[in-house]
Structures are given as structure tokens and as C-alpha cells.
Design an enzyme around this catalytic site. Structure first.
Site: not given
Length: 185
Positions: A45, A50, A98-99, A140-141, A144
Site C-alpha cells: 500500500g 508518502q 511502513c515504507l 493504515h493507508e 496517512h
């Protein structure tokens, strides 16, 4: 095009993202770039903040997790202006990464089921319910897009235990297998 992923400490990760007009010029290219960036980083994701874009857009392809989480089979979505409209009282605690936080993985408690309203990449209105790990990825996304990150959901002691890793991310000294945009020094 693979874009750099903004890491912890970048102000855009703490901004509340603004709505996207699905007719916005360049939206299709942005979506394509987001998928390419996510795949290049082995993610499932990616939210627009991000990659430095404070807009309400996210992409998901959780199919690689389907062996362990069958609910993720063929779970590939573009969500424009997503809004979680319902969360189950039932929760589950599972490890997440998380990236934007390379090298950090922690257990996070999330709703087991969520109902989400969004537009797809063609502007069609959708409303779907997701369960299990698919619901986790969506939550999660979506966080953001509200300027929240997964470490906000862990205990203060766990954040303290990760302090040196968080500082390394801010300083740009974390080794990462994908292209990142650390905080300017």
C-alpha cells in the site's frame, strides 16, 4: 516512474491531505507512478503523502499476502478520497511496517472490519467492506491521509524502544533497499 518515498520526519506525513478531483490532469500518471513506486519498494500500500503529495489518494495491491491472508487475494484498489465510515468493535493486533519507516515493525491494534466509501480512478463511487488484513491495510493507508502514522498507534514504551531507529530515519542514516527522501539536513 519510481518516486522517492518520504520518510519519518518529513512534514508532509503529518499534514491532513486535501480532496482530489478525479478529473484532475495527471491523476492517471500519478496513480501509475504510485503503483510502480510501491512495487519497487515491495510494499502492499502507498498513500500520496508518502511521495510528497498531500492529496487523498492511495493505492493497494495486497495480493502478494494472499497465501497467509486469503482475504487479500486479488485485493488491488485505487482509492480516491477514501473515508472509513464504519469500524467493527472487534479488533486484532498484528505486526505492521511502513515504507516511510524502514526497518521498524510493531504490533498495532486495528478494527477487524471496516466499511469504506471512495471513488475509483474513473470517478465511480464505491462502498466496500473489508475484513482481516485487507481492513488493516486500508486503515493504515487512510491514516496517512489524516496526517497519522502507524507508530502513533503503538504504546509509548514501544516508541521509546524504537527511538534510535526513528532518529536514524530522521538523520537519513537508515539503510534502505528503495529510493527515499529523508528529512533535509
Amino acid at each position: 516512474m519510481i518516486l522517492p518515498i518520504y520518510t519519518y520526519g518529513q512534514p508532509v506525513l503529518r499534514e491532513k491531505a486535501i480532496p482530489v478531483d478525479e478529473r484532475e490532469p495527471g491523476l492517471k500518471q500519478l496513480i501509475d507512478d504510485m503503483f510502480e513506486t510501491m512495487y519497487g519498494a515491495d510494499g502492499v500500500g502507498l498513500a500520496a503523502p508518502q511521495i510528497g503529495r498531500p492529496v487523498r489518494l492511495l493505492v493497494i495491491d495486497a495480493d502478494p499476502l494472499s497465501e497467509d491472508y486469503p482475504e487479500c487475494r486479488l485485493f488491488k484498489r485505487v482509492m480516491v478520497n477514501p473515508e472509513i465510515i464504519e469500524k467493527s468493535l472487534e479488533t486484532a493486533a498484528l505486526e505492521e511496517g511502513c515504507l516511510s519507516f524502514p526497518g521498524i515493525h510493531e504490533k498495532v491494534v486495528r478494527a477487524f472490519r471496516v466499511r469504506v466509501r471512495y471513488q475509483d480512478e474513473n470517478g465511480a463511487s464505491k462502498e466496500e467492506t473489508f475484513e482481516g488484513f485487507a481492513a488493516r491495510v486500508v486503515q493504515h493507508e487512510c491514516e496517512h491521509l489524516d496526517g497519522e502514522v502507524f507508530i502513533d498507534s503503538i504504546s509509548p514504551i514501544r516508541r521509546q524502544l524504537n527511538k534510535s531507529k526513528l532518529n536514524a530515519i530522521i538523520k537519513g542514516t537508515t539503510t534502505c533497499a528503495y529510493r527515499v527522501k529523508p528529512v533535509k539536513k
